[in-house]
Design an enzyme around this catalytic site. Sequence first.
Site, PDB file in Angstrom:
ATOM      1  N   LYS A  34       1.188  -0.981  -0.150  1.00 35.11           N
ATOM      2  CA  LYS A  34      -0.067   0.300   0.113  1.00 35.11           C
ATOM      3  C   LYS A  34       1.112   1.200   0.297  1.00 35.11           C
ATOM      4  O   LYS A  34      -0.065   2.307  -0.439  1.00 35.11           O
ATOM      5  CB  LYS A  34      -0.765   0.119   1.208  1.00 35.11           C
ATOM      6  CG  LYS A  34      -0.695   0.033   2.637  1.00 35.11           C
ATOM      7  CD  LYS A  34      -1.337  -0.079   3.241  1.00 35.11           C
ATOM      8  CE  LYS A  34      -0.594  -0.165   4.839  1.00 35.11           C
ATOM      9  NZ  LYS A  34      -1.921  -0.050   6.196  1.00 35.11           N
ATOM     10  N   ARG A 129      -8.505  -1.793  16.933  1.00 36.95           N
ATOM     11  CA  ARG A 129      -9.061  -1.534  16.014  1.00 36.95           C
ATOM     12  C   ARG A 129     -10.152  -2.886  15.512  1.00 36.95           C
ATOM     13  O   ARG A 129     -11.324  -2.674  15.781  1.00 36.95           O
ATOM     14  CB  ARG A 129      -7.618  -1.441  14.292  1.00 36.95           C
ATOM     15  CG  ARG A 129      -7.771  -0.695  13.606  1.00 36.95           C
ATOM     16  CD  ARG A 129      -7.216  -0.550  12.366  1.00 36.95           C
ATOM     17  NE  ARG A 129      -6.111  -1.329  11.670  1.00 36.95           N
ATOM     18  CZ  ARG A 129      -5.293  -1.632  11.206  1.00 36.95           C
ATOM     19  NH1 ARG A 129      -4.702  -0.305  10.650  1.00 36.95           N
ATOM     20  NH2 ARG A 129      -5.190  -2.197   9.926  1.00 36.95           N
TER      21      ARG A 129
END
Length: 357
Positions: A34, A129
């Site tokens: 990414k 998360r």
Amino acid sequence: MAFITLDVKKLKSNFDYLNTLFKKNGIQWSVVSKVLCGNKTYLDELLKFDMGQICDSRVSNLRVVKSIRPEIETIYIKPPAKRSIPGIVRFADVSMNTEIETIKLLSKEAKKQNKVHKIIIMIELGELREGVLGEDIIDFYKNVFELENIDVIGIGANLSCLYGVLPNHDKLIQLSLYKQLIEAKFNKKIPYVSGGSSVTIPLIFQNLLPRGINHFRVGETLFLGTDVYNNRKFKKMYSDVFKLHSEIIELIEKPVVPMGEMGTNVEGESFEFDQKNIGETSYRAIIDLGLLDTETDHLELTDKSLKLAGASSDMIVIDLGDNKKNYKVGDLVEFKLDYMGLLRIMNSKYIEKRIKQ
């Protein structure tokens, strides 16, 4: 002008080091790409390496990956947005999931595209998360196993990215035990326990990684040679795979202390200066780079005689002191980057991306 360079030889060296480490320990790993922000030039080079999987958090980036190497297995590494599901099924062979309703939509779309979509179910281990809570795991898997065109290939967890909760032997043992529980309860085989990332690598060297952890997702350590757990660099890896260069567009000897009534700058910051320095001067260079591209906290000048003096939206000021090295307008100033600095620079359309020749 400003540009970033990728040293392919150093990147390949880092890749080979990690590949050897993981193979030696019976671990499969996937490159997290990414940070490259879908840049085709850099992905072209990366995908020449001997890898079987690649991860990303943007469908558009996985589309680029598939255009270069259609056969490589792609993993979408965050819970899918419902509106992105057609693209995820098309360009991601695997996705990481935490919501049963989303997986139902993936099932429906996979059937529509005549595919079997693989999923890794993420478990909450304390980072808060993404992740299914431990008490909900049995019911969650029961519902998923009933869906068509969905193949559950793994159980996984994320640590350290949000609050900095570090992985340890006990947490990863817990993840392995969840996998064993699911297999025993449903008589299913779960191939991957994806509990490893860059921050988990030091546990391998310390012999603290549970044997059940057999899948890693690695980005930062590959690209920057970072020992994320200990906030330092691995000795046998390169930390300067990427370098940022920016051109000096002004260089003038100026006062050290600003003149006039002081307010706040473009970021809302206010400054105080030692009035004892009034009358002193230094050479100040303005470079063609700014906060629009990255934050200065994530930049490191390779020439240690230089100091960052400040930044605005599209210019950074560097204090050259007495300019003993005779910098001049048109010269390039070089920086190393940390992970967030690299991510921001790669995402800036104003920074040219080059391969080091």
